[in-house]
Enzyme design. Structure first.
Site, PDB file in Angstrom:
ATOM      1  CE1 TYR A   1       5.524 -13.499 -90.948  1.00  0.00           C
ATOM      2  CE2 TYR A   1       5.341 -14.876 -88.996  1.00  0.00           C
ATOM      3  CZ  TYR A   1       5.695 -14.710 -90.319  1.00  0.00           C
ATOM      4  OH  TYR A   1       6.209 -15.766 -91.019  1.00  0.00           O
TER       5      TYR A   1
ATOM      6  CE  LYS B   1      11.675 -12.274 -88.773  1.00  0.00           C
ATOM      7  NZ  LYS B   1      11.781 -13.340 -89.738  1.00  0.00           N
TER       8      LYS B   1
HETATM    9  O1  P1T Z   1      10.077 -16.590 -88.433  1.00  0.00           O
HETATM   10  P1  P1T Z   1      10.049 -16.685 -86.947  1.00  0.00           P
HETATM   11  O2  P1T Z   1      11.387 -16.599 -86.306  1.00  0.00           O
HETATM   12  O3  P1T Z   1       9.243 -17.845 -86.449  1.00  0.00           O
HETATM   13  O4  P1T Z   1       9.308 -15.356 -86.408  1.00  0.00           O
HETATM   14  C1  P1T Z   1       7.972 -15.082 -86.653  1.00  0.00           C
HETATM   15  C2  P1T Z   1       7.699 -13.619 -86.534  1.00  0.00           C
HETATM   16  C3  P1T Z   1       7.169 -13.129 -85.352  1.00  0.00           C
HETATM   17  N1  P1T Z   1       6.910 -11.822 -85.181  1.00  0.00           N
HETATM   18  C4  P1T Z   1       7.161 -10.931 -86.153  1.00  0.00           C
HETATM   19  C5  P1T Z   1       6.853  -9.482 -85.934  1.00  0.00           C
HETATM   20  C6  P1T Z   1       7.712 -11.355 -87.369  1.00  0.00           C
HETATM   21  O5  P1T Z   1       7.947 -10.432 -88.316  1.00  0.00           O
HETATM   22  C7  P1T Z   1       7.979 -12.744 -87.573  1.00  0.00           C
HETATM   23  C8  P1T Z   1       8.527 -13.251 -88.840  1.00  0.00           C
HETATM   24  N2  P1T Z   1       8.430 -12.379 -89.926  1.00  0.00           N
HETATM   25  C9  P1T Z   1       8.875 -12.612 -91.184  1.00  0.00           C
HETATM   26  C10 P1T Z   1       9.412 -13.765 -91.586  1.00  0.00           C
HETATM   27  C11 P1T Z   1       8.702 -11.477 -92.120  1.00  0.00           C
HETATM   28  O6  P1T Z   1       9.330 -11.459 -93.202  1.00  0.00           O
HETATM   29  O7  P1T Z   1       7.947 -10.559 -91.781  1.00  0.00           O
END
Ligand code: P1T
Length: 377
Positions: free
Chosen positions: A98, A195
């Site tokens: 990410y 998510k």
């Molecule tokens: O947004 P947050 O809760 O801090 O999570 C970060 C994060 C960590 N790991 C993965 C695999 C992720 O996809 C994400 C956040 N991703 C998005 C916001 C996105 O749209 O891909």
């Protein structure tokens, strides 16, 4: 006990004070002490909160871990786990994480003397070659965001452990229902609970699950020292979310497979990234390591113009960052989630200007397909 039974019951005991079946939102900053130092195990709500504790037991159980810690975001969970390494240590990271994870490692933590090497971990020889005497951690995401590359968790764990390094897996894209990294030797699992675990696009949160007692003590110490804790209300929401994780993931998986198959046959689509397709280079590994393939699908439209047409013409899918909610979301990784990755690196990973990512929701799948079809046409 089966997964759904654990999801519904772990951490969810009736409230000891009232018998409330649903864990209450303990919206308090502190707790009365009967006399000096004599309390009920709760002193101050940064350190302990009953709603958060219930969620911590719940997700730890779902990952098959002894210990779990809930954080204010996925990024703060990852940041806390990275505090297991120190200045002078080296960390091997998957080259397609990410964008926010890349940014945290490359722009923030590298300022504190931690050394990072980004490699394609789907080829174990790249991981083997990247080890240095000071390597203390391997951090992987599988499947990756957004290219859906799969890494062999057992192979990475074997190599890392032979070098005395910990393995961390970001399991956000699969959730513990579709993949349990600890079954393949992974030491620490991190999640963005924002998510699938929460599942309803109404909370930001993160989680770290692990078995090693010493590391767990340190992460607990970090959680309390830095204070990036998950609030009682968000803890309640995620705890509510995990109760239906199994049924939601089954639906995401079923719809994800159908959407990926539809896209793979569409004349306007140049390439589809989805491990459930036979054409995916790691389909066989994904079938072994995962219980399903989930709801994340990325596809190549060929150009920024074509991608824009799809993104701006969908009616049911919502153009938005994030994923894992019941509603379908569509996004443009190059300018949204992965904008902090340099353009040449993005290009080499396949995160082109024409790439579109769909978080396939659990609406009726014919409606999702019809929407994508009209937007593509
Ligand atoms: O947004 P947050 O809760 O801090 O999570 C970060 C994060 C960590 N790991 C993965 C695999 C992720 O996809 C994400 C956040 N991703 C998005 C916001 C996105 O749209 O891909």
């Amino acid at each position: 006990m089966g997964f759904s039974t654990i999801a519904i019951h772990a951490g969810n005991e009736p409230d000891s004070a009232t018998g409330a079946v649903s864990v209450p939102i303990y919206q308090t900053s502190t707790y009365a002490q009967e006399s000096l130092g004599n309390h009920k195990g709760f002193e101050y709500a940064r350190t302990q909160n009953p709603t958060r504790s219930a969620l911590e037991k719940n997700i730890a159980a779902l990952e098959g871990a002894k210990f779990g810690f809930a954080f204010a975001s996925g990024m703060s969970a990852t940041d806390a786990v990275l505090k297991l390494v120190k200045a002078g240590d080296h960390v091997i990271v998957g080259d397609n994480t990410y964008g926010g994870t890349f940014r945290l490692f490359n722009k923030v933590l590298s300022n504190y003397g931690i050394e990072f090497d980004f490699v394609d971990t789907s080829d174990i020889t790249n991981v083997e070659r990247a080890f240095k005497p000071n390597t203390k951690m391997v951090f992987v995401e599988t499947p990756t965001n957004p290219i859906m590359t799969v890494t062999d968790l057992q192979a990475v764990s074997d190599v890392a452990h032979a070098h005395g390094a910990r393995v961390v897996c970001d399991n956000t894209f699969m959730s513990p229902y579709l993949q349990q990294p600890m079954n393949f030797g992974v030491d620490i699992v991190v999640h963005s609970t924002t998510k699938y675990l929460n599942g309803h696009s109404d909370s930001i949160g993160g989680f770290a699950a692990l078995n090693n007692e010493e590391d767990a003590e340190w992460i607990k110490f970090i959680q309390n020292s830095i204070g990036a804790i998950l609030s009682p209300f968000d803890s309640f929401l995620v705890l509510r979310g995990t109760k239906t994780l199994a049924v939601r993931m089954e639906a995401h998986d079923k719809n994800g497979r159908a959407v990926a198959t539809f896209l793979a046959e569409h004349p306007k689509v140049k390439k589809v990234y989805y491990p459930g397709l036979l054409s995916h280079p790691q389909h066989e590994l994904a079938s072994r390591q995962q219980k399903g393939f989930g709801g994340m699908v990325a596809f190549e439209t060929g150009s920024l113009e074509s991608a824009k047409k799809v993104l701006e013409n969908v009616k049911l899918c919502t153009l938005a960052e994030s994923l894992g909610g019941v509603e379908s979301l569509i996004s443009h990784p190059a300018t949204m989630t992965h904008a902090s990755v340099p353009a040449d690196k993005r290009e080499s990973l396949g995160i082109t200007d024409g790439l579109v990512r769909v978080s396939v929701g659990i609406e009726d799948v014919e409606d999702i397909i019809e929407d994508l079809d009209q937007a593509l046409n």
